[in-house]
Design a protein around this motif. Sequence first.
Motif, PDB file in Angstrom:
ATOM      1  N   SER A  66       0.875  -1.174   0.000  1.00 24.26           N
ATOM      2  CA  SER A  66       0.000   0.000   0.000  1.00 24.26           C
ATOM      3  C   SER A  66       0.909   1.219   0.000  1.00 24.26           C
ATOM      4  O   SER A  66       2.022   1.172   0.536  1.00 24.26           O
ATOM      5  N   GLN A  67       0.430   2.287  -0.607  1.00 19.41           N
ATOM      6  CA  GLN A  67       1.348   3.406  -0.841  1.00 19.41           C
ATOM      7  C   GLN A  67       0.592   4.725  -0.929  1.00 19.41           C
ATOM      8  O   GLN A  67      -0.539   4.776  -1.402  1.00 19.41           O
ATOM      9  N   GLU A  96      -2.359  14.342  -3.938  1.00 16.73           N
ATOM     10  CA  GLU A  96      -2.186  13.120  -3.145  1.00 16.73           C
ATOM     11  C   GLU A  96      -2.747  11.962  -3.938  1.00 16.73           C
ATOM     12  O   GLU A  96      -3.831  12.061  -4.525  1.00 16.73           O
ATOM     13  N   GLN A  97      -1.996  10.872  -4.028  1.00 20.07           N
ATOM     14  CA  GLN A  97      -2.587   9.651  -4.578  1.00 20.07           C
ATOM     15  C   GLN A  97      -2.174   8.478  -3.709  1.00 20.07           C
ATOM     16  O   GLN A  97      -1.045   8.376  -3.253  1.00 20.07           O
ATOM     17  N   ALA A  98      -3.132   7.616  -3.478  1.00 18.23           N
ATOM     18  CA  ALA A  98      -2.901   6.495  -2.570  1.00 18.23           C
ATOM     19  C   ALA A  98      -3.671   5.276  -3.060  1.00 18.23           C
ATOM     20  O   ALA A  98      -4.704   5.407  -3.710  1.00 18.23           O
ATOM     21  N   GLY A  99      -3.134   4.126  -2.761  1.00 21.62           N
ATOM     22  CA  GLY A  99      -3.815   2.905  -3.157  1.00 21.62           C
ATOM     23  C   GLY A  99      -3.002   1.682  -2.780  1.00 21.62           C
ATOM     24  O   GLY A  99      -2.007   1.779  -2.048  1.00 21.62           O
ATOM     25  N   ALA A 154      -5.470  -0.728  -7.106  1.00 22.88           N
ATOM     26  CA  ALA A 154      -6.741  -0.017  -6.960  1.00 22.88           C
ATOM     27  C   ALA A 154      -6.557   1.144  -5.996  1.00 22.88           C
ATOM     28  O   ALA A 154      -5.740   1.080  -5.069  1.00 22.88           O
ATOM     29  N   ALA A 155      -7.316   2.200  -6.243  1.00 23.14           N
ATOM     30  CA  ALA A 155      -7.256   3.381  -5.380  1.00 23.14           C
ATOM     31  C   ALA A 155      -8.138   3.131  -4.167  1.00 23.14           C
ATOM     32  O   ALA A 155      -9.137   3.824  -3.952  1.00 23.14           O
ATOM     33  N   ASN A 156      -7.782   2.130  -3.406  1.00 23.08           N
ATOM     34  CA  ASN A 156      -8.641   1.684  -2.323  1.00 23.08           C
ATOM     35  C   ASN A 156      -7.747   1.081  -1.247  1.00 23.08           C
ATOM     36  O   ASN A 156      -7.165   0.021  -1.445  1.00 23.08           O
TER      37      ASN A 156
END
Lengths: 431, 461
Positions: B23-24, B45-48, B64-66
């Motif tokens: 996860s990042q 910001e981007q995370a997933g 996935a962005a989840n």
Amino acid sequence: MRTPVEAAQYALNLLKNEKVDEAAISASLSTLNELTAQENELNLLRTTHNTTLSLQVIKNQKRGTLSINSWDDEAIKQAVNDCLLACASSEADEHWALSKEAIKRKVSDPTPLDLDSMINRTKELVAQISKDYPNVHIENVVTVHKESQSCYLNTNDVRFDTDSACYDVHLSFLGKRGDKTSGFIYTGTRTKSLDTPFIELANFRQELEAAQKLIDAQPMEEKFVGTVLFSPMCFTQMLYSALGNFVSDSSLIEGISRWKDKLGQKVASESLTVHFSVSDPRLVQKEVCTPEGFESKDFTLIKNGVLNSFMLSLYAANKTGHQRALNNGGGLIIPGGDTPYSDVIKNIDKGILVGYFSGGQPSPSGEFSGVAKNSFLIENGEIKSPLTETMMSGNLIDALQNIVAISKEAVEDGASVVPWIAINGITISGK
Amino acid sequence: MLHDVITPLKKQFTAGATTELRSQRNLNRRVVIQGGRIVANTRQEQAGVNARVNRGGVYGFASAANLSKEGAQQVLKDAARNAEVLARHQLNPKGAMPAIQQGLRPVDPDMVDLPQQYYIDYLKELDNYIAKKYPGLASRTVVSSCDSMEKLLVTSDGYSAHTIAPRGYVYVILTQNTKDGVPVDMFEAFGGRGTFDKNFIEPSTLHEKIDQVYENLMKKTEGVYAEAGVKTVILNGMMAGMLAHEAVGHTVEADLVLAGSVAGPMLGKQVASPLISLTDFAHTAFGQTAPLPVYVDDEGVKADDVVLIKDGILTGYMVNRELGEKFGMEPKGNARAWAFSDEPLIRMRNTVILPGKDKLEDMVASIDDGYYLIHSGNGQADATGEFMFGVTMGYEIKNGKLGKALLDTTVSGVAFDMLKSVSMVSDKMYWSSSGFCGKKQPMSVSMGGPDIKCQITIGGR
């Protein structure tokens, strides 16, 4: 799961409650399927799902922007709050603005994923390269199907909904015989259909052929002022450098553009016309709207050598008193000339054909200097030996005025249509 | 900080496959002030979460962005399905990957996410200083930027780790016209590892450095074109670092070796002067933390240095697990991914030419007719080792002394030829860590080196 319009509307409503001057939201939902072949074998299948939400806020003439990739209520609320804080921290500038041209437009251009065909076309491409170009060594072939649904809303009743998808094919390879190699060649194209074998798209065959010849590239010993025949990719590189320095927001706001007073004047050879199109049928995935919310329309930057427009955002247009560009840099279309490619070469006494330019970013003065990669010597109207370690230098302002020929043929890669362009007066130096 | 929902899922990894679950979160904050106006003021910001599964030598990847447990379970399932799809098309299935060291890298300290006001205030003060002190400039741009990458990694058979890596910079670009009205510019980056507030507390600490940028710009307005041809030059350590990264580093990345780079047949052979040694440091260099340390890579490999050239001999490549096996080399932590949606690629970390024993002043004194090349705008190289660097600041050297400043130019050459011409190497080390390397994905990298005296082709006019 929300739809893009639901996510965008939720964010916009929160911002409206904050009594902003203007705001725009862009939300998109995308899925990408990407296949990589390495060393002639399929190696990776990658599937990514993403959501994005971008906010632009103008309040009290101050502007802030923010983007996140979550559509959760809490994440959007936080994003709205952070964006307002960023906005409040900024300074007032009356020139920030969004489109006030109310519009509701939907563009649907889907291409459903056919994974089996994508895999088969990729395998076929790898096999055909091995068979037809035995001295080409593939670094990798990457084929991508990307589909996205997006929604753009602003506070002035502007709404664009888009639903689009296409395939991209990227190739990187070099010529290799024993321990001798050419430099890498990177190329690619965009397409809606898998009907045509990939190897027949864009100018893949021409570039694969060049890679094999470039294995035997040798340095040239002389230095001369001659003609450079730019490949479509190389001319595109040079043109974008010129545009960044001469017609962009920053160069004109700062007043350092050497074309700042050239609107309506001749800045290039009469043979050159440069369009940025959002309607040309040869383009795949056309731009729909600008970041300020205007419907994207075609515009001509240079017509028969005369500078017709700058490439300004609404902010820069308001700042400088010029017109904004009618699109955000859509598809580059340069109409071909009357001379067949073979005759363009026949008319060159001495010069080089250049695949791409590896050079320092040209300065605002327009001076450029760099390596002429994947290049061939042209003498007495014929393409001669492949070259290595050959440099070319000149000035972009002069170069555009010194165009001597534009080929009839052009490369269509789904994102642009650009011919081969010959330019005189460029310094070419060997080792 | 990322909440750990992935470690408990390790028991769901596919048996017999090599799996990474990550996860990042990537953050980026940026402000640009141009001519006193804020023209960019943005937070991203981007995370997933993602999973990569290797079965029989092919990879399936899904993201996935989840950041939820359900999101992680889904990408695990999708990655395994993708690996299966590819396996059906595989001609020569391979066995399991060689084992690597297992372990746990404990979580790094959390970072402070500063409000946008901090970046703006700092930058406004800096811009005011420039505007007041140098009102005659044609243009001035100042940029504040902070990017950070937080990764939580769980692997089937390697290291698990939770890393947080922020870096913060200020960029200054000044432009002035020459007496002929032609604009020339000068760019400088300040900053490094750590959050913006750690690197930039008091704007006045940069004043002296900005004065130097202005002074260099003024010299450049009086600059001359370099004379084209092969010349004796001193490459400043920043340019030596560019050479280490672009012209040598990329050719010894194992995926490019496999693709046919010039380094393929050169292992164990003399590729440079015996004065040249080149290392890709993992996290510690010369007894100190490297500018951008990597402790565990995204395949779960514990990171270590890779010695690429030792006394002029090519000694190694940078590999990932797959190509380490192919080339018979131990993976040392070069497999890195930029975003949550990216797969790990072979990337450099802190790549430098090691310092020598010469003094810069002796090096300058030894040249009758040449150049001292200090700043590079950008650089590129290809599989043959043929490279090009834009030169944005440099001086003539005439009769052992520095002369006039140079206008922008370019140097080029073939790395393994040019490195054989190195005749002096200074004892001073320079680092640069503000850039991004582009190779399908961007990646933060650092590079560096000493001053080196060599023969090189200069573009001129």
